[in-house]
Design an enzyme around this catalytic site. Structure first.
Site: not given
Length: 153
Positions: A118, A132
């Site tokens: 991330d 995501d």
């Protein structure tokens, strides 16, 4: 596939856009791994920083193995995608393609890096990536379409 069976042009553009976002997602993951430190993008609200996420999308924590759940959901979505393409339900097909591509990008990370990479840190509350975002957008489209179909009946 006959020409009459091809999806509408606007859905094809969206599908190509989804593929483009997954390519950008992969490149941003590589960049985050190379940088390894936080870079402020928008004041205190948005930073670009490497976070290895062992949890689900948006760092949600579940008490079970998220890898196998991700794989099962992706396989189910691929089967559903094939069915929706046969029914010429292109909006649903697009949402399912978004879900599958986003999930596959994150599954790839889990196998290669041991965690999802991330890189967008929003107000120090949540860290996420483009995959995501695609997964969440796909879920919103599918829920919206289901809600719309329920209103018709």
């Amino acid at each position: 596939m006959a020409l009459s069976q091809l999806p509408n042009k606007k859905y094809m553009v969206c599908l190509y856009g989804t593929i483009f976002f997954i390519i950008i997602d992969r490149l941003l993951k590589v960049l985050a791994l190379k940088l390894g430190y936080a870079k402020v993008l928008i004041g205190p609200w948005l930073k670009f920083s490497l976070v290895k996420n062992n949890n689900a999308a948006f760092s949600l924590n579940f008490k079970f193995d998220i890898v196998w759940l991700s794989i099962i959901i992706t396989i189910a979505a691929l089967i559903w995608l094939n069915y929706s393409l046969k029914k010429k339900d292109y909006l649903k097909s697009l949402a399912l393609a978004m879900l599958c591509l986003g999930a596959m990008s994150n599954i790839y990370d889990r196998f290669v890096y041991g965690a999802v990479i991330d890189y967008f840190n929003f107000a120090n509350l949540n860290v996420f990536n483009l995959a995501d975002i695609l997964i969440v957008l796909a879920a919103i489209i599918l829920l919206w379409q289901e809600f719309r179909n329920q209103k018709k009946t």
